[in-house]
Design a protein around this motif. Sequence first.
Motif, short mmCIF file in Angstrom:
data_model
loop_
_atom_site.label_atom_id
_atom_site.label_comp_id
_atom_site.label_asym_id
_atom_site.label_seq_id
_atom_site.Cartn_x
_atom_site.Cartn_y
_atom_site.Cartn_z
N VAL A 354 0.86 -1.13 -0.13
CA VAL A 354 0.01 -0.03 -0.08
C VAL A 354 0.80 1.28 0.00
O VAL A 354 0.71 2.14 -0.71
CB VAL A 354 -1.12 -0.07 1.21
CG1 VAL A 354 -1.61 1.48 1.50
CG2 VAL A 354 -2.12 -1.39 1.03
N GLU A 355 1.92 1.28 0.87
CA GLU A 355 2.92 2.63 0.83
C GLU A 355 3.66 2.51 -0.40
O GLU A 355 3.62 3.72 -1.05
CB GLU A 355 3.73 2.29 2.07
CG GLU A 355 3.31 3.07 3.24
CD GLU A 355 4.57 2.97 4.37
OE1 GLU A 355 4.40 2.20 5.45
OE2 GLU A 355 5.58 3.58 4.03
N GLU A 358 1.30 4.38 -2.94
CA GLU A 358 1.26 5.85 -2.77
C GLU A 358 2.49 6.49 -2.84
O GLU A 358 2.61 7.48 -3.69
CB GLU A 358 0.92 6.02 -1.30
CG GLU A 358 -0.57 5.46 -0.89
CD GLU A 358 -1.17 5.79 0.36
OE1 GLU A 358 -0.45 6.05 1.33
OE2 GLU A 358 -2.59 5.45 0.46
N ARG A 359 3.64 5.93 -2.59
CA ARG A 359 4.94 6.60 -2.79
C ARG A 359 5.51 6.48 -4.14
O ARG A 359 5.85 7.51 -4.95
CB ARG A 359 6.20 6.26 -1.80
CG ARG A 359 5.79 6.64 -0.52
CD ARG A 359 7.06 6.36 0.16
NE ARG A 359 6.69 6.27 1.47
CZ ARG A 359 7.74 5.86 2.47
NH1 ARG A 359 9.02 6.11 2.08
NH2 ARG A 359 7.32 5.80 3.66
N ASP A 362 2.02 7.40 -6.68
CA ASP A 362 1.38 8.42 -6.35
C ASP A 362 -0.11 8.25 -6.44
O ASP A 362 -0.64 9.07 -7.18
CB ASP A 362 1.99 9.69 -7.22
CG ASP A 362 1.48 11.03 -6.76
OD1 ASP A 362 1.33 11.18 -5.51
OD2 ASP A 362 1.50 11.88 -7.39
N LEU A 363 -0.43 7.14 -5.99
CA LEU A 363 -1.78 7.00 -6.09
C LEU A 363 -2.47 6.83 -4.76
O LEU A 363 -2.00 5.94 -4.01
CB LEU A 363 -2.10 5.50 -6.86
CG LEU A 363 -1.77 5.32 -8.38
CD1 LEU A 363 -1.71 3.99 -8.73
CD2 LEU A 363 -2.93 6.29 -8.93
N GLY A 364 -3.65 7.22 -4.64
CA GLY A 364 -4.18 7.27 -3.38
C GLY A 364 -5.23 5.83 -3.27
O GLY A 364 -5.96 5.68 -4.12
N VAL A 365 -5.27 4.96 -2.26
CA VAL A 365 -6.13 3.95 -2.26
C VAL A 365 -6.70 3.97 -0.90
O VAL A 365 -6.52 4.27 0.16
CB VAL A 365 -5.39 2.63 -2.74
CG1 VAL A 365 -4.68 2.57 -3.97
CG2 VAL A 365 -3.98 2.29 -1.50
N ARG A 577 -10.75 13.19 -0.99
CA ARG A 577 -10.35 12.19 -0.11
C ARG A 577 -11.59 11.47 0.66
O ARG A 577 -11.47 10.81 1.54
CB ARG A 577 -9.22 12.44 0.72
CG ARG A 577 -8.13 13.19 0.39
CD ARG A 577 -6.78 12.65 0.75
NE ARG A 577 -5.94 12.16 0.02
CZ ARG A 577 -5.22 11.14 0.15
NH1 ARG A 577 -5.00 10.86 1.43
NH2 ARG A 577 -4.41 10.72 -0.72
N GLN A 588 -11.30 9.09 3.69
CA GLN A 588 -10.31 7.72 3.47
C GLN A 588 -9.93 7.21 4.90
O GLN A 588 -9.68 6.05 5.15
CB GLN A 588 -9.29 8.22 2.83
CG GLN A 588 -8.73 7.23 1.87
CD GLN A 588 -7.57 7.95 0.99
OE1 GLN A 588 -7.81 8.92 0.52
NE2 GLN A 588 -6.64 7.07 0.78
#
Length: 598
Positions: A354-355, A358-359, A362-365, A577, A588
């Motif tokens: 998951v990290e 995001e890093r 660059d995707l928010g989940v 979000r 979220q």
Amino acid sequence: HYQKNIRNFSIIAHIDHGKSTLADRILEKTGCVAKRDMKEQFLDNMDLERERGITIKLQTSRLLYKAKDGQEYIFNLIDTPGHVDFTYEVSRSLAACEGAVLVVDATQGVEAQTLANVYLALDEDLEILPCLNKIDLPSSRPDEVKQEIEDVIGIDASEAPLVSAKEGTGVEDLLEKIVEVVPAPSGNPEGKLKALIFDSYYDNYKGVVIYARIFDGIVKAGDTIRLMNTGKKYEVTEVGTYSPGPVPCNELKAGEVGYICASIKQVRDARVGDTVTLDNDPADAPLPGYKKAQSMVYCGIYPAEGEKYENVKDALEKLQVNDAAFNFEPETSQALGFGFRCGFLGLLHMEIIVERLEREFDLGVITTSPSVIYKVIKNDGTEMMVQNPSNLPEPTLVKQIEEPIVKADIMIPKEYVGNIMELCQERRGKMIHMEYITENRVQLHYEMPLNEVIYDFFDALKSKTRGYGSLDYEFIRYEPSKLVKMDILLNKELVDAFSMIVHESKAQARGKFVCEKLKEVIPMHQFEVPIQAAIGQKVIARTTVRAYRKDVIAKCYGGDISRKKKLLEKQKEGKKRMRQFGKVEVPQEAFTAVLKYD
Ligand code: GTP
């Protein structure tokens, strides 16, 4: 004979006892670049592991050591992953060795993972070479810890080198001991090819690069190899060794360790533990110990913004190419729309993926509650494996639900025994037995549902023992249990992404906890939002998010234009979000907030 000067070994240790630091020192003393420098160059994308201070994967290296006997030795230092989620991978790395250097922090002594690793090494019949690290620290007590190693592990530690990996003292000593104690390999280069895959990674240019230990035979570029457990065939494009950068060579032979490239597209096709043989002259049987990747923990991963579905899919595919233990398939949630059901080795593995989304992408989940795999036996006698609470059949159709049980070994200083027994009890643990390892340290053996371990059990253990507790666990069996599906309703509407499977005796408390947590994070609306936890039709807990009071809204309309604009922008940012469920907006963070126990 060429094999008599080869030493294949791993370093095993409990987390933080100094494995990486020692490996750095060994690389330095054998004339290789400092490992940390190399990491900066090659492994930039793994900054996650550096930040977390744990080794997920390091690199295997071939080193040259000129010993005091005047001879030059080839050391193959094989790295092992440093976390309980990766036990199988560790066991395969150890299977590639003849010996293991056991690092024990002389200020801490033997810990749960020291033991777990020793058992894995003993399973592979390795020669174990104990060494004490951090002897530069005033609080180190080498003699006591030596005694502890002898008492607890049952190996002779009287001649264990005293090392400070930090300052470099004792490392020379250790290298001499490796020459002396670790047996040389004794494979047959004329035999049929048998090579063990103990690691692999994906390279954009070469495809999958296999790390292998050759047990018998010879492999070279141009050979057609067969992976014995998957049956797939490939043509070898390159073989070589790492020292520590890749150096191609003509061939790898029995007793040696190196890499093989064969235009393989995904790491899952070159599974750790599989045996490489020659297609036209295959070995009779593969090497023992191969296991299929088995995910233990599942969760749903959904794009935070619905339109990013394809991006998330691309990113998951890229991650999967390099991670054989991670798998995913599309699923849909009434609440969250289109997303993916993902399988992981454990919670740490899940957090890492998951990290990275995001890093690196660059995707928010949004992630849904993690779940273990339940075995459901229906009234008609059929069995099904359920890893998504939403797929649990109607209670009236179910005869029995079984859950995975793990064996947990916990090590703690004796003053925390009471606290930890209480914690394990709360988590439905069954004590098998308890023993004093030393006067002050206790080992507890429990059988516990995996479902209870994945909800921040490790964090709880750490915080209740001021960081001194350690844990190791492994799956042992499925066991019938009184489990129910608990649903969460917002404004009377079921939000499937919050559904979880819990033990009957825990449902009430858990339901109450989740309701309270949601109340904290769900913002006020212009109407009241009831939050309910329910089993079937029965509501077992409830709270309410109050509606805005008029004067709160009024305040928002004061002030100058630019401030208002900023406020609006901020709200828009926040909106992204937020997820809309019926009329209710949920941030979220709600999805992670409900995962923690207090
Ligand atoms: P994982 O990668 O998580 O398995 O940890 P590790 O066992 O590789 O430990 P690492 O080498 O990262 O060392 C853990 C901490 O102990 C670091 O802060 C090191 O600087 C420190 N450390 C390692 N060796 C020594 C030593 O000989 N003396 C002292 N004083 N500190 C040390």
